[in-house]
Design an enzyme around this catalytic site. Structure first.
Site, mmCIF file in Angstrom:
data_model
loop_
_atom_site.group_PDB
_atom_site.id
_atom_site.type_symbol
_atom_site.label_atom_id
_atom_site.label_comp_id
_atom_site.label_asym_id
_atom_site.label_seq_id
_atom_site.Cartn_x
_atom_site.Cartn_y
_atom_site.Cartn_z
ATOM 1 N N TYR A 52 -61.780 -42.937 46.883
ATOM 2 C CA TYR A 52 -61.013 -41.942 46.119
ATOM 3 C C TYR A 52 -61.670 -41.761 44.751
ATOM 4 O O TYR A 52 -61.967 -42.745 44.077
ATOM 5 C CB TYR A 52 -59.559 -42.411 45.946
ATOM 6 N N PHE A 78 -57.952 -32.062 41.356
ATOM 7 C CA PHE A 78 -59.334 -32.508 41.605
ATOM 8 C C PHE A 78 -59.257 -33.784 42.424
ATOM 9 O O PHE A 78 -58.612 -34.748 42.002
ATOM 10 C CB PHE A 78 -60.060 -32.805 40.290
ATOM 11 N N GLU A 79 -59.899 -33.779 43.568
ATOM 12 C CA GLU A 79 -60.039 -35.026 44.324
ATOM 13 C C GLU A 79 -61.363 -34.967 45.060
ATOM 14 O O GLU A 79 -61.694 -33.925 45.638
ATOM 15 C CB GLU A 79 -58.947 -35.167 45.385
ATOM 16 N N ILE A 80 -62.103 -36.059 45.003
ATOM 17 C CA ILE A 80 -63.205 -36.238 45.944
ATOM 18 C C ILE A 80 -62.857 -37.538 46.649
ATOM 19 O O ILE A 80 -62.755 -38.586 46.008
ATOM 20 C CB ILE A 80 -64.569 -36.343 45.247
#
Ligand SMILES: Nc1nc2c(ncn2[C@@H]2O[C@H](COP(=O)(O)OP(=O)(O)OP(=O)(O)O)[C@@H](O)[C@H]2O)c(=O)[nH]1
Ligand SMILES: [Mg+2]
Length: 426
Positions: A245, A301-303
């Protein structure tokens, strides 16, 4: 005066204590190693990852497969995924850029993806998946294809069952809750679609068939901005460093939107202790078990790993929350839901702060320019970065788990600038 037991009584007492200690140790080690979910304590890291991640060759049990079927998740064999190469010549990481959007988000979508292309993806050509609860217009599709002509671009319709009321929700109670929240001016408190969106992002987006073939996703929202050239491939970084995450901004949630969330989380943890990772990151969520400090990663925002959400542990967690009804009776956001899960299921080292990704979502900015060398590739002022401002939770993250040197330098710049402004005014 206390009379101490002697002789046979003493031996009996000591024996009983020893047996009790042995039983406690045994039951701890059993529950650590042998949860039905293969989770996670006592299991070697690799095996743990294989179990929560649907990796090729992972030792799925029949129960895993049955569970995946019930959850609507396809277990994808690695060979069925094309092993494309990116322009830099290495095998492509199975990453995808995902945006949930409405047709009238087109302008914002175009801007956000245009910036991401310019700053990053023109070098990599990662594919895009756009999702919508209504069919995308031809205009939307043509425009978005045109922005990333060298990437594969897919448009998906969200299935009705991922964007509607489950049968256990009393819709009259839900409607009353919305009116009450709207009357109290809770942000999006009166919105029905916002609740479906939050529930979808919490529990369903990763089940969309268009995402089946991917391991990692980058969530992008319309109208966000990418403020810096991104020199390295974040997907590859995630894969090579066992990160699951990644975030850029964290902050405090509005308490009015989640009155019973934490209580429900605690109930889940009590009922399913085997899901709770021993070396978890939950200290970030507060100093006392009964109190949630409202810290969460800002999930616009997430990667992250798609498999994290596809894991049985997360799906059980999501189902538990979903049954409790707070997505509709309150206004639980996907940000606290994801963040609490991430903190519970992952150890700190699996969570990554993407300092180098300059990012803006109204009204917050993360800017990594803490030293002149970085200024050339960013259009933002590092002395204004949100990282260590009082409403950010990222400082707490650094304090607990390390890192944050660049943010501290930026914060110093911020303080100096403010001092200079004050002295100019006086
Ligand atoms: N298809 C679809 N997408 C939606 C809907 N509501 C929100 N979204 C998308 O869901 C994401 C989050 O919605 P936002 O409205 O940005 O929510 P937010 O970030 O909490 O609030 P803002 O401060 O307004 O940005 C965005 O990508 C939106 O485009 C909807 O009803 N249908
Ligand atoms: Mg938004």
């Amino acid at each position: 005066m206390i009379t101490l037991p002697r002789g046979r009584t003493l031996r009996l007492l000591i024996g009983t204590i020893l047996v009790a200690i042995t039983l406690v140790c045994l039951s701890n080690s059993l529950s650590a190693q042998d949860s039905e979910y293969g989770f996670p304590n006592g299991i070697a890291e690799k095996a743990y990852l294989n179990r929560i991640l649907h990796q090729p060759g992972s030792p799925y049990t029949r129960a895993d497969v049955a569970f995946a079927q019930r959850a609507g998740i396809t277990l994808v064999a690695v060979d069925s995924v094309a092993n494309n190469s990116d322009t830099l010549g290495k095998p492509r990481v199975r990453g995808v850029i995902v945006m949930l959007a409405r047709n009238d988000d087109l302008y914002g979508a175009k801007n956000a993806i245009g910036q991401l292309e310019k700053r990053f993806n023109h070098k990599y050509h990662y594919p895009y998946v756009y999702l919508n609860d209504e069919p995308f217009s031809e205009d939307f599709k043509t425009t978005m294809r045109g922005i990333s002509p060298e990437s594969d671009v897919q448009f998906g319709l969200v299935p009705k069952e991922h964007w509607s009321y489950p049968d256990w929700i009393n819709q009259t109670v839900a409607a009353n809750a919305r009116s009450e929240m709207a009357a109290k001016d809770v942000i999006y408190g009166g919105s029905e679609s916002y609740r479906h969106m939050c529930r979808f992002n919490s529990g369903f987006f990763f089940r969309h068939p268009l995402l089946d073939q991917y391991d990692y996703y980058w969530r992008v929202e319309p109208s966000v901005e990418f403020l810096c050239d991104i020199p390295d491939d974040p997907f590859r970084y995630m894969q090579e460093n066992n990160k699951l995450y990644g975030f850029t901004v964290s902050l405090y949630e509005f308490p009015e939107t989640i009155p019973t969330l934490w209580k429900t989380v605690r109930q889940f943890m009590n009922e399913h202790p085997s899901f709770v990772r021993k070396d978890n990151s939950m200290r970030w969520l507060g100093n006392k078990p009964d109190e949630y400090n409202l810290c969460h990663f800002w999930s616009n925002f997430e990667i992250a790993s798609l498999h994290l959400w596809r894991s049985r542990a997360y799906l059980e967690f999501f189902n538990y929350l979903d049954k409790a009804g707070g997505f509709f009776y309150e206004r639980w956001g996907d940000a606290p839901v994801h963040s609490i899960a991430v903190s519970m299921l992952l150890k700190p080292a699996q969570i990554h702060f993407f300092n180098e990704i300059g990012y803006y979502h109204n009204p917050i900015m993360h800017c990594p320019v803490d030293q002149p060398a970085m200024a050339g590739r960013c259009q933002c002022d590092g002395s204004e970065t949100f990282d260590l401002q009082h409403y950010s939770c990222t400082g707490r993250w650094f304090d607990l788990f390390g890192g944050g040197e660049a943010s501290r330098r930026a914060f110093k710049l911020q303080q100096e600038r403010k001092r200079a402004e004050r002295s100019k005014q006086s």
